[in-house]
Design a protein around this motif. Structure first.
Motif, short mmCIF file in Angstrom:
data_model
loop_
_atom_site.label_atom_id
_atom_site.label_comp_id
_atom_site.label_asym_id
_atom_site.label_seq_id
_atom_site.Cartn_x
_atom_site.Cartn_y
_atom_site.Cartn_z
N GLN A 1 1.02 -1.19 -0.18
CA GLN A 1 0.16 0.13 -0.12
C GLN A 1 0.90 1.30 -0.08
OE1 GLN A 1 -2.90 0.11 3.12
NE2 GLN A 1 -3.66 2.16 2.62
N VAL A 2 0.92 2.13 -1.18
CA VAL A 2 1.63 3.34 -1.13
C VAL A 2 0.96 4.34 -1.38
CG1 VAL A 2 3.61 4.23 -2.67
CG2 VAL A 2 3.50 1.74 -2.39
N ARG A 3 1.39 5.53 -0.51
CA ARG A 3 0.76 6.71 -0.73
C ARG A 3 1.64 7.86 -1.25
NH1 ARG A 3 -1.00 10.52 4.43
NH2 ARG A 3 -1.99 12.15 3.28
N TYR A 4 1.35 8.75 -2.17
CA TYR A 4 1.98 9.71 -2.57
C TYR A 4 1.55 10.90 -2.56
CZ TYR A 4 4.25 12.64 -6.34
OH TYR A 4 4.73 13.83 -6.86
N VAL A 5 2.34 11.84 -1.83
CA VAL A 5 1.65 13.35 -1.60
C VAL A 5 2.83 14.25 -2.02
CG1 VAL A 5 1.08 15.12 0.20
CG2 VAL A 5 0.49 12.51 0.60
N LYS A 6 2.07 15.42 -3.01
CA LYS A 6 3.02 16.38 -3.31
C LYS A 6 2.34 17.73 -2.80
CE LYS A 6 4.53 18.10 -7.94
NZ LYS A 6 4.45 17.58 -9.50
N ARG A 7 3.23 18.51 -2.61
CA ARG A 7 2.92 19.78 -1.83
C ARG A 7 3.65 20.98 -2.59
NH1 ARG A 7 0.77 17.91 3.19
NH2 ARG A 7 1.79 15.74 3.61
N ILE A 8 2.86 21.98 -2.60
CA ILE A 8 3.32 23.19 -3.01
C ILE A 8 3.26 24.23 -1.87
CG2 ILE A 8 3.21 25.42 -4.51
CD1 ILE A 8 4.11 23.11 -6.12
N ILE A 9 4.61 24.91 -1.58
CA ILE A 9 4.82 25.65 -0.29
C ILE A 9 5.21 27.13 -0.85
CG2 ILE A 9 6.04 26.04 1.94
CD1 ILE A 9 6.28 22.94 1.87
N TRP A 10 4.57 27.99 -0.73
CA TRP A 10 5.04 29.52 -0.89
C TRP A 10 5.47 30.14 0.43
CZ3 TRP A 10 5.81 33.17 -4.84
CH2 TRP A 10 5.75 34.29 -4.53
N GLY A 11 6.53 30.68 0.40
CA GLY A 11 7.19 31.07 1.64
C GLY A 11 7.42 29.90 2.73
N GLN A 12 6.78 29.94 3.76
CA GLN A 12 6.59 29.23 4.99
C GLN A 12 5.26 28.53 4.90
OE1 GLN A 12 8.06 30.87 8.13
NE2 GLN A 12 10.22 30.63 7.81
N GLN A 13 4.35 28.79 4.05
CA GLN A 13 2.83 28.10 4.01
C GLN A 13 2.56 27.12 2.88
OE1 GLN A 13 -0.10 31.20 3.49
NE2 GLN A 13 -1.56 30.22 4.67
N GLU A 14 1.99 26.27 3.06
CA GLU A 14 1.62 25.16 2.30
C GLU A 14 0.30 25.81 1.68
OE1 GLU A 14 1.54 20.87 2.89
OE2 GLU A 14 -0.57 21.10 2.59
N ILE A 15 0.45 25.90 0.10
CA ILE A 15 -0.86 26.32 -0.47
C ILE A 15 -1.66 25.43 -1.35
CG2 ILE A 15 0.50 28.67 -0.73
CD1 ILE A 15 0.93 28.10 -3.51
N CYS A 16 -1.14 24.30 -1.66
CA CYS A 16 -1.76 23.30 -2.16
C CYS A 16 -1.13 21.92 -2.27
CB CYS A 16 -1.92 23.52 -3.84
SG CYS A 16 -2.53 22.34 -4.99
N TYR A 17 -1.96 21.03 -2.15
CA TYR A 17 -1.13 19.51 -2.13
C TYR A 17 -2.27 18.92 -2.89
CZ TYR A 17 -4.76 18.02 1.24
OH TYR A 17 -6.04 17.80 1.88
N TYR A 18 -1.35 17.49 -3.48
CA TYR A 18 -2.06 16.32 -3.99
C TYR A 18 -1.91 15.12 -3.15
CZ TYR A 18 -2.88 12.30 -6.87
OH TYR A 18 -3.29 11.09 -7.56
N ASP A 19 -3.08 14.47 -3.10
CA ASP A 19 -2.93 13.17 -2.20
C ASP A 19 -3.60 12.01 -2.95
OD1 ASP A 19 -3.09 11.15 -0.27
OD2 ASP A 19 -3.73 12.31 1.17
N SER A 20 -2.80 11.12 -3.32
CA SER A 20 -3.25 9.91 -3.98
C SER A 20 -4.27 9.05 -3.51
CB SER A 20 -1.98 8.87 -4.38
OG SER A 20 -1.25 8.38 -3.09
N ASP A 21 -4.39 9.13 -2.12
CA ASP A 21 -5.44 8.50 -1.45
C ASP A 21 -6.75 9.20 -1.62
OD1 ASP A 21 -3.87 6.56 -0.26
OD2 ASP A 21 -3.88 7.19 1.70
#
Length: 253
Positions: free
Chosen positions: A50-70
């Motif tokens: 069972q594998v989970r992939y998460v991709k995040r975009i961070i601007w400065g020190q704040q996460e603004i968007c993410y993708y979660d394969s789950d």
């Protein structure tokens, strides 16, 4: 060009454009420097079962968007991240992100499994004492396991064959710079003459647990040991002195 490469270029350009737009809307100058981070994370359960992939975009020190394969889609955390989520949720990008579960996570697991998941390094174990002033008698015993991998380890204290749990006041797990770990477990106690303490360490690299003992010594035993050490040093000094006198007399002849 691959969708991921196009997506990365598009993401960077979009962040810069929206960032400039925000500062203009607030009548402020854009920062001379800014930090843009894109992080990819993989989470594994039972190997690659069972594998989970998460991709995040961070601007400065704040996460603004993410993708979660789950979840199967992207989520915006801020208004700045909404255009990215909409772009990532396009059919072409969703297919690319979903494929990253196998192409990035599963591949990375297989590629580095032998130096991460399968790596085994045995711990080195020792017992040290902490003394309380002004008695100069041990008030705490510390069992240290160093240089082991992976990080999961179990340390138990025994007093005269009985496990000690109430006296454990500190457990520390520290990471070394060479991908190994060290663990320190402190037992607060008041040793009496004849008490025998045992530190037992269990680790996946060991076929059987490592057990090291520490025993208190009576004052008479310590005195005898000290007397023996002093006698040995004194005898060695006399032997060296006699040898020097002999060599001097021999040269005089």
């Amino acid at each position: 060009m691959a969708p991921g490469v196009n997506g990365n270029c598009w993401t960077a350009a979009l962040i810069m454009a929206i960032g400039l737009r925000i500062h203009r809307a607030h009548c402020t100058d854009p920062p001379e420097y800014f930090l843009l981070q894109q992080k990819s994370e993989c989470y594994y359960t039972n190997g690659t079962q069972q594998v989970r992939y998460v991709k995040r975009i961070i601007w400065g020190q704040q996460e603004i968007c993410y993708y979660d394969s789950d979840l199967g889609f992207s989520v915006a955390r801020t208004e700045l991240g909404r255009p990215f989520a909409e772009h990532w949720n396009s059919l072409e990008l969703l297919s690319y992100l979903w494929a990253s579960v196998e192409k990035f996570c599963s591949y990375t697991y297989r590629r580095f499994k032998n130096i991460t998941v399968d790596r085994r390094v045995k711990p080195r174990v020792k017992i040290s004492t902490l003394t309380a002033e002004p008695s100069h008698r041990p008030s705490s015993l510390v069992c240290s396991a160093t240089g082991f991998y992976p990080s999961k380890i179990e340390t138990k204290w025994f007093k005269n064959g009985q496990e000690e749990t109430a006296g454990i006041v500190s457990r520390q797990l520290l990471q070394n710079g060479d991908w190994t770990f060290q663990s320190h477990v402190m037992l607060e106690t008041k040793p009496r003459w004849g008490d025998v303490y045992t530190c037992q360490v269990e680790h996946i690299s060991l076929q059987t647990p490592i057990s090291i003992q520490w025993a208190t010594q009576s004052d008479s035993a310590k005195t005898k040991m000290f007397t023996g050490i002093v006698g040995f040093i004194l005898g060695l000094s006399l032997m060296v002195l006699g040898l020097l006198i002999y060599q001097k007399n021999k040269r005089g002849e």
